[in-house]
Design a protein around this motif. Structure first.
Motif, PDB file in Angstrom:
ATOM      1  N   ALA A  27     -11.016  -6.468 -15.061  1.00 20.87           N
ATOM      2  CA  ALA A  27      -9.594  -6.737 -14.857  1.00 20.87           C
ATOM      3  C   ALA A  27      -9.012  -7.522 -16.026  1.00 20.87           C
ATOM      4  O   ALA A  27      -7.861  -7.311 -16.420  1.00 20.87           O
ATOM      5  CB  ALA A  27      -9.386  -7.509 -13.556  1.00 20.87           C
ATOM      6  N   SER A  38      -7.445 -10.696  -5.670  1.00 19.53           N
ATOM      7  CA  SER A  38      -7.464 -10.428  -4.237  1.00 19.53           C
ATOM      8  C   SER A  38      -8.892 -10.563  -3.726  1.00 19.53           C
ATOM      9  O   SER A  38      -9.797  -9.884  -4.202  1.00 19.53           O
ATOM     10  CB  SER A  38      -6.957  -9.009  -3.962  1.00 19.53           C
ATOM     11  OG  SER A  38      -7.244  -8.630  -2.624  1.00 19.53           O
ATOM     12  N   SER A  95       0.827  -1.211   0.000  1.00 17.55           N
ATOM     13  CA  SER A  95       0.000   0.000   0.000  1.00 17.55           C
ATOM     14  C   SER A  95       0.861   1.262   0.000  1.00 17.55           C
ATOM     15  O   SER A  95       0.526   2.268  -0.625  1.00 17.55           O
ATOM     16  CB  SER A  95      -0.936   0.009   1.209  1.00 17.55           C
ATOM     17  OG  SER A  95      -1.929  -0.988   1.092  1.00 17.55           O
ATOM     18  N   THR A 154      -5.349  -6.874   1.692  1.00 19.92           N
ATOM     19  CA  THR A 154      -5.222  -6.591   0.257  1.00 19.92           C
ATOM     20  C   THR A 154      -3.767  -6.530  -0.198  1.00 19.92           C
ATOM     21  O   THR A 154      -3.477  -6.826  -1.360  1.00 19.92           O
ATOM     22  CB  THR A 154      -5.947  -5.272  -0.077  1.00 19.92           C
ATOM     23  OG1 THR A 154      -7.356  -5.529  -0.090  1.00 19.92           O
ATOM     24  CG2 THR A 154      -5.564  -4.744  -1.441  1.00 19.92           C
ATOM     25  N   PHE A 181      -9.584  -6.937  -7.853  1.00 16.66           N
ATOM     26  CA  PHE A 181      -9.756  -6.691  -6.429  1.00 16.66           C
ATOM     27  C   PHE A 181     -11.233  -6.860  -6.079  1.00 16.66           C
ATOM     28  O   PHE A 181     -12.067  -6.043  -6.465  1.00 16.66           O
ATOM     29  CB  PHE A 181      -9.260  -5.288  -6.067  1.00 16.66           C
ATOM     30  CG  PHE A 181      -7.791  -5.100  -6.301  1.00 16.66           C
ATOM     31  CD1 PHE A 181      -6.881  -5.297  -5.272  1.00 16.66           C
ATOM     32  CD2 PHE A 181      -7.313  -4.760  -7.555  1.00 16.66           C
ATOM     33  CE1 PHE A 181      -5.521  -5.149  -5.486  1.00 16.66           C
ATOM     34  CE2 PHE A 181      -5.945  -4.607  -7.785  1.00 16.66           C
ATOM     35  CZ  PHE A 181      -5.048  -4.802  -6.745  1.00 16.66           C
ATOM     36  N   ARG A 215       0.664   0.790  -9.577  1.00 12.26           N
ATOM     37  CA  ARG A 215      -0.268   0.262 -10.561  1.00 12.26           C
ATOM     38  C   ARG A 215      -0.877  -1.038 -10.058  1.00 12.26           C
ATOM     39  O   ARG A 215      -0.246  -1.766  -9.294  1.00 12.26           O
ATOM     40  CB  ARG A 215       0.453   0.009 -11.903  1.00 12.26           C
ATOM     41  CG  ARG A 215       0.907   1.278 -12.596  1.00 12.26           C
ATOM     42  CD  ARG A 215       1.532   0.985 -13.942  1.00 12.26           C
ATOM     43  NE  ARG A 215       0.618   0.260 -14.819  1.00 12.26           N
ATOM     44  CZ  ARG A 215       0.744   0.220 -16.145  1.00 12.26           C
ATOM     45  NH1 ARG A 215       1.719   0.859 -16.736  1.00 12.26           N
ATOM     46  NH2 ARG A 215      -0.105  -0.474 -16.871  1.00 12.26           N
ATOM     47  N   PRO A 216      -2.114  -1.353 -10.488  1.00 11.13           N
ATOM     48  CA  PRO A 216      -2.769  -2.584 -10.005  1.00 11.13           C
ATOM     49  C   PRO A 216      -2.263  -3.852 -10.681  1.00 11.13           C
ATOM     50  O   PRO A 216      -2.617  -4.948 -10.267  1.00 11.13           O
ATOM     51  CB  PRO A 216      -4.237  -2.345 -10.351  1.00 11.13           C
ATOM     52  CG  PRO A 216      -4.208  -1.405 -11.510  1.00 11.13           C
ATOM     53  CD  PRO A 216      -3.020  -0.512 -11.286  1.00 11.13           C
ATOM     54  N   PHE A 262       2.402   1.580  -3.618  1.00 10.18           N
ATOM     55  CA  PHE A 262       1.498   1.252  -4.724  1.00 10.18           C
ATOM     56  C   PHE A 262       1.614   2.273  -5.862  1.00 10.18           C
ATOM     57  O   PHE A 262       1.608   3.474  -5.651  1.00 10.18           O
ATOM     58  CB  PHE A 262       0.051   1.222  -4.232  1.00 10.18           C
ATOM     59  CG  PHE A 262      -0.961   0.951  -5.322  1.00 10.18           C
ATOM     60  CD1 PHE A 262      -1.267  -0.344  -5.694  1.00 10.18           C
ATOM     61  CD2 PHE A 262      -1.577   1.997  -6.001  1.00 10.18           C
ATOM     62  CE1 PHE A 262      -2.189  -0.598  -6.702  1.00 10.18           C
ATOM     63  CE2 PHE A 262      -2.501   1.761  -7.002  1.00 10.18           C
ATOM     64  CZ  PHE A 262      -2.800   0.451  -7.358  1.00 10.18           C
TER      65      PHE A 262
END
Length: 545
Positions: free
Chosen positions: A130, A183, A103, A155, A114, A108-109, A106
């Motif tokens: 996603a 996640s 976190s 997460t 999620f 980029r995903p 962070f």
């Protein structure tokens, strides 16, 4: 967004400076890149040189993740050419601090999904978003309650799914555009995260019970609906949930839990390798599992099933197993037994000194194990006294202290070799340097799940098997035999990570053959080598349309 930017910002399509002049004109990239057109080899040298310039550990991983976010093909080209060196950086052990700081750093995903237990109605939409139109065939999903040796990370634990999928591609050639990290955010009991203003997950205590299982059911149903052929890999679930979730689905769809099954398979492969050296029979072994949690019980169950496949009855097979946890040897009347532990507990009437079997050394002296595997995360638990007591009762003691990271290992290989005068057959959960003793170099196998799950996954996808059963898992374990030359003094019980890319193919072919033999394979699949080759992705640039 212009076509140029959509391509340069798509890690699955971007080639960076390797776009040819013709491609640049056709795709609207003229003027968006330096004029020099490079080969992937030139790009990879720049990446590797820059990686080496970064401070060791997390900063090196962060740099590699920048490449991952920008250009998947280049990232995996570098990975596949330096796999032994880079595996500890992109996965264990550097993954642990990367999870703890997820976190905080962070950016980029990384194409993960999620899913929140507070927004169960959004699961299907989230998976589709996603995937962004990609044909997903492999999902690694985690609720991050039991990460490695560091526990509950909410997460932040999505990093474990991302890292696991990196290994699938680097080791076995699973197409990175066909995978999805997921996640499952059900809250966290980690007070540090709950009080961290930068934490990105749900700020609530973990949800348990019916609501939790309904959420997992909803995820599995949605995943199978959106991606009909998907293979589900569950990772780092809590002790109480991991086995229950696996049992819920393993007779219905292709599903795998690395903590329950992966550790068991790689330890089975290690024991088989050790027996190739000692020339002893599997059914003659006496197993002591030290640490009877998710991984420990996964190991015991895998060894037990192998005993059954070797022809022993249930009653005969169970006589070969002893479980030791914090309380000592586990008996029928030990308080707090889990459902997984109960089939393997012993009767107090078997021992004249049952009340004294509360520590490992006393248990070893009482039961005379030939195989001792540690998943306890209790550093130094395999003391000199424990190891010497075990060595006194068997000619070639098989000792696997596999807890990780290094600070949690039950004993170090050099001590085990010395205490047994070179007789022990050793594997560890961490990379271990060879041990020199009395003129012999002892190579220490690494009981790393990466030896198993990439090749298993490749075989599952190539075979299109309907289920992943015990026979398939056993085939995967047995396939590692014969790779190490066991005739050499000091031979390792498992093949090295440096050979990972070659033996994943061997393993995948064995898995496909097992699926074919059992009638589980997809229609028309008859040639293991052919379908395995066709399933593998190569890190090389293709022409862009």
């Amino acid at each position: 967004m212009s076509n140029a930017w959509s391509i340069l910002n798509n890690p699955f399509k971007n080639k960076g400076t390797a776009f040819t002049n013709e491609e640049r004109k056709r795709l609207g990239l003229v003027g968006t890149l330096p004029v020099e057109v490079e080969t992937i080899e030139q790009q990879a040298k720049r990446v590797y040189d820059e990686y080496k310039n970064r401070p060791e550990g997390l900063q090196q991983r962060q740099y590699l993740m920048e490449v991952f976010d920008t250009n998947r093909t280049l990232f995996y080209y570098v990975m596949q050419h330096h796999i032994e060196e880079l595996m500890p950086i992109i996965y264990d052990p550097i993954i642990a601090p990367a999870i703890e700081k997820y976190s905080e750093i962070f950016q980029r995903p990384q194409e993960a999904a999620f899913l929140s237990i507070d927004n169960e109605d959004d699961i299907k939409e989230s998976l589709k978003n996603a995937a962004a139109g990609r044909n997903v065939k492999l999902i690694v999903a985690t609720d991050a309650e039991g990460i490695l040796g560091i526990g509950d990370w909410g997460t932040n634990g999505v990093n474990i799914a991302i890292g696991k999928l990196m290994v699938y591609t680097a080791a076995a050639g699973i197409d990175p555009s066909e995978v999805l990290p997921v996640s499952l955010d059900v809250g966290t009991n980690n007070e540090t995260l709950l009080n961290d203003p930068l934490y990105l997950g749900l700020r609530k205590k973990r949800v348990y019970g019916d609501k939790y299982y309904h959420f997992v059911d909803s995820f599995v149903a949605a995943a199978r609906e959106v991606f009909p052929d998907v293979y589900l890999h569950f990772e780092d679930f809590g002790r109480d949930n991991a086995t229950k979730i696996l049992k819920q689905y393993q007779d219905k769809i292709p599903v795998f839990n690395d903590d329950v099954q992966g550790t068991g398979i790689v330890c089975l492969a290690g024991v088989l390798g050790a027996l190739n050296i000692s020339k002893q029979k599997f059914t003659d072994q006496v197993f002591l599992t030290y640490g009877a949690g998710t991984a420990g019980m996964g190991i015991a169950n895998m060894m037990y099933r192998e005993m059954r496949m070797e022809g022993l009855s249930e009653e005969e097979a169970k006589k070969h197993f002893y479980l030791v946890d914090k309380q000592g040897l586990l008996f029928e009347d030990t308080p707090g037994l889990t459902p997984e532990q109960k089939p393997f507990v012993r009767k107090r009437s078997e021992f004249a000194n049952a009340d004294e079997l509360t520590n490992l050394e006393a248990v070893v002296k009482a039961v005379h194990p030939s195989v001792m595997i540690g998943t306890s995360t209790n550093p130094g638990a395999f003391t000199e006294g424990v190891v010497k007591a075990m060595a006194a009762g068997t000619e070639r003691p098989i000792i696997f202290p596999i807890s990780n990271p290094t600070k949690l290992i039950e004993a170090h290989p050099e001590d085990i070799i010395k205490w047994t005068e070179g007789r022990a057959l050793v594997a560890t959960g961490i990379p271990s340097a060879p041990v020199e003793y009395n003129g012999v170099t002892y190579h220490i196998g690494q009981a790393n799940n990466a030896l198993i799950y990439p090749g298993l996954g490749l075989g599952v996808l190539a075979s299109k098997t309907r289920l992943v059963n015990d026979e398939i898992l056993s085939a995967a374990a047995h396939s590692l035999g014969g790779i190490v030359d066991t005739s050499k003094p000091g031979a390792a019980v498992l093949p090295p990570i440096s050979m990972l890319q070659s033996f994943t193919k061997t393993e995948a072919r064995a898995v496909v053959q097992s699926a074919i033999d059992q009638g589980l394979a997809g229609e028309g699949i008859t040639d293991p080598a052919k379908v395995t080759e066709e399933m593998q992705w190569t890190a090389e640039y293709t022409n862009e349309d």
